[in-house]
Design an enzyme around this catalytic site. Structure first.
Site, PDB file in Angstrom:
ATOM      1  CD1 TRP A 101      -2.214  -2.153   1.842  1.00  0.00           C
ATOM      2  CD2 TRP A 101      -3.023  -1.185  -0.005  1.00  0.00           C
ATOM      3  NE1 TRP A 101      -3.254  -2.917   1.373  1.00  0.00           N
ATOM      4  CE2 TRP A 101      -3.770  -2.358   0.259  1.00  0.00           C
ATOM      5  CE3 TRP A 101      -3.354  -0.409  -1.123  1.00  0.00           C
ATOM      6  CZ2 TRP A 101      -4.832  -2.773  -0.554  1.00  0.00           C
ATOM      7  CZ3 TRP A 101      -4.408  -0.823  -1.942  1.00  0.00           C
ATOM      8  CH2 TRP A 101      -5.137  -1.985  -1.654  1.00  0.00           C
ATOM      9  CG  ASP A 171      -3.053   3.937   4.288  1.00  0.00           C
ATOM     10  OD1 ASP A 171      -4.096   3.781   4.962  1.00  0.00           O
ATOM     11  OD2 ASP A 171      -2.820   3.298   3.234  1.00  0.00           O
ATOM     12  CE  LYS A 195      -8.718  -3.108   4.058  1.00  0.00           C
ATOM     13  NZ  LYS A 195      -7.637  -2.245   3.641  1.00  0.00           N
TER      14      LYS A 195
HETATM   15  C1  LIG Z   1      -7.155  -1.772   2.214  1.00  0.00           C
HETATM   16  C2  LIG Z   1      -6.099  -0.760   2.254  1.00  0.00           C
HETATM   17  C3  LIG Z   1      -6.014   0.267   1.305  1.00  0.00           C
HETATM   18  C4  LIG Z   1      -6.958   0.376   0.117  1.00  0.00           C
HETATM   19  O1  LIG Z   1      -8.170   0.816   0.524  1.00  0.00           O
HETATM   20  P1  LIG Z   1      -9.350   1.167  -0.524  1.00  0.00           P
HETATM   21  O2  LIG Z   1     -10.379   1.697   0.407  1.00  0.00           O
HETATM   22  O3  LIG Z   1      -9.725  -0.126  -1.186  1.00  0.00           O
HETATM   23  O4  LIG Z   1      -8.851   2.171  -1.465  1.00  0.00           O
HETATM   24  C5  LIG Z   1      -5.012   1.214   1.452  1.00  0.00           C
HETATM   25  N1  LIG Z   1      -4.130   1.149   2.465  1.00  0.00           N
HETATM   26  C6  LIG Z   1      -4.175   0.163   3.394  1.00  0.00           C
HETATM   27  C7  LIG Z   1      -3.180   0.157   4.497  1.00  0.00           C
HETATM   28  C8  LIG Z   1      -5.158  -0.818   3.317  1.00  0.00           C
HETATM   29  O5  LIG Z   1      -5.199  -1.780   4.236  1.00  0.00           O
END
Ligand SMILES: *Cc1c(COP(=O)(O)O)cnc(C)c1O
Length: 360
Positions: A101, A171, A195
């Site tokens: 990511w 993030d 998540k």
């Molecule tokens: C799942 C995830 C993403 C992507 O998320 P989307 O909502 O599908 O764009 C980005 N960063 C991390 C750390 C993730 O776990």
């Protein structure tokens, strides 16, 4: 109705209580004789939900007044693009790479500028988080970007670098609200909800207000953080049902002792699985180095690809959901976000022990 042992990486398990509340209120929210999905986003009933979700986030995360809490769409992936669209000054943001990511966030910034990579553990297959001493952070980085929990590799920052002169951006899609967090150390935190916070469709951003002055005039309206800030995230139609579910999940977190409660619960769950791995004489081999182990995504491999497959097949037969590793890395992964119960983790531990006994 029994609930599945759900180890999905995202969208993922939600607290039964939050779903039950939605079930109870689905046809008649607060005496309106309407579902939350049918309410105008300008109605008092919806606005109460919207504002309660914001105030619960503020309270649970202890967000200081220097920061706004925003509800955005487009997932964490759109944040990868919005960051460089909004916050470049000299043109060189700094990305610390700890997994797929963070690489994706970097790639998006590369479309607009020449970012720097101020640290990476790619050469060790992202098995660990870099030490602070390995990071190349300088005063004139436009911002420093990290990924607090690496969903695919199963590693997690245990403390965060002190970045003094540049904004620190994280993030936190896969571990927000899993433990107490020093929000003030960050200038922008973002997280897709699916998540640890609720259903997909809403993305949280917690933004230091002083960053808005950097936003270039030619940034498209919807891509500007300050557009959403000025209108309390009601500039356009928000994902109302997702925000309603987020509110239910936040109420559940509050009832369960807030972030301290979540941290305790998550450590207990993660310890069960990591101890099983550590006591397996190498049968279950963790991907992450010990000090970098995630409390949210537990990644491991069995001694052969054949055994990985047999383990996953047996797990599926026993009703365990979502234990395959991400398609990019393979192996096994148990995602044990806030809502996954200790009972589910105990059931998985028991299966791991039995499987090892029968297959060694
Ligand atoms: C799942 C995830 C993403 C992507 O998320 P989307 O909502 O599908 O764009 C980005 N960063 C991390 C750390 C993730 O776990």
């Amino acid at each position: 109705m029994p609930r599945a042992h759900n180890f999905n990486a995202g969208p993922a398990a939600l607290p039964t209580e939050a779903l039950q509340q939605a079930n109870d209120e689905l046809l008649n929210l607060n005496g309106t004789s309407m579902s939350v999905m049918e309410l105008s986003h300008r109605s008092d009933d919806y606005e109460a939900i919207h504002n309660e979700a914001i105030s619960l986030l503020k309270e649970l995360l202890a967000v200081p007044d220097s920061h706004d809490i925003l509800f955005l769409q487009g997932g964490a992936s759109l944040q990868f693009a919005m960051l460089p669209m909004n916050f470049l000054t000299n043109g060189q943001p700094n990305y610390i790479l700890t997994g797929s990511w963070s690489e994706k966030a970097l790639e998006e910034a590369k479309l607009l500028t020449s970012p720097k990579v101020g640290g990476s553990t790619k050469e060790v297959d992202y098995r660990r988080i870099p030490n602070f001493s390995e990071l190349n952070i300088s005063d004139d980085d436009d911002y420093v970007h990290i990924t607090s929990n690496n969903t695919i590799y199963g590693t997690q920052w245990k403390s965060f670098p002190e970045v003094i002169h540049s904004p620190l951006i994280a993030d936190m899609s896969s571990d927000i609200m899993s433990r107490p967090l020093p929000v003030d150390q960050f200038d922008l935190i973002y997280a897709g909800a699916q998540k640890n916070l609720g259903p997909s469709g809403v993305t949280i951003a917690i933004v230091r207000k002083s960053l808005y002055e950097r936003i270039p005039d030619n940034t498209p309206t919807l891509m500007r953080y300050d557009t959403h800030a000025k209108k309390n995230s009601l500039y356009h139609t928000p994902p109302t049902f997702s925000i309603y579910m987020l509110k239910n999940v936040l109420q559940w977190i509050k009832t369960n002792k807030g972030l301290e409660g979540m941290e305790k619960r998550n450590q207990a769950k993660a310890s069960l699985l990591y101890e099983t791995m550590d006591e397996s004489d190498g049968f279950y081999k963790g991907h992450a180095e010990k000090e970098s182990r995630s409390t949210m995504n537990v990644t491991f491999n069995l001694p052969s690809e054949e055994l990985n497959k047999a383990f996953l097949r047996g797990a599926e037969e026993k009703g365990f959901i979502g234990l395959n590793g991400h398609r990019s890395v393979g192996g096994c992964r148990a995602s044990i976000y806030n809502a996954v119960t200790l009972e589910s983790c105990e059931a998985l531990r028991d299966y791991m022990k039995t499987f090892q006994k029968n297959n060694r």
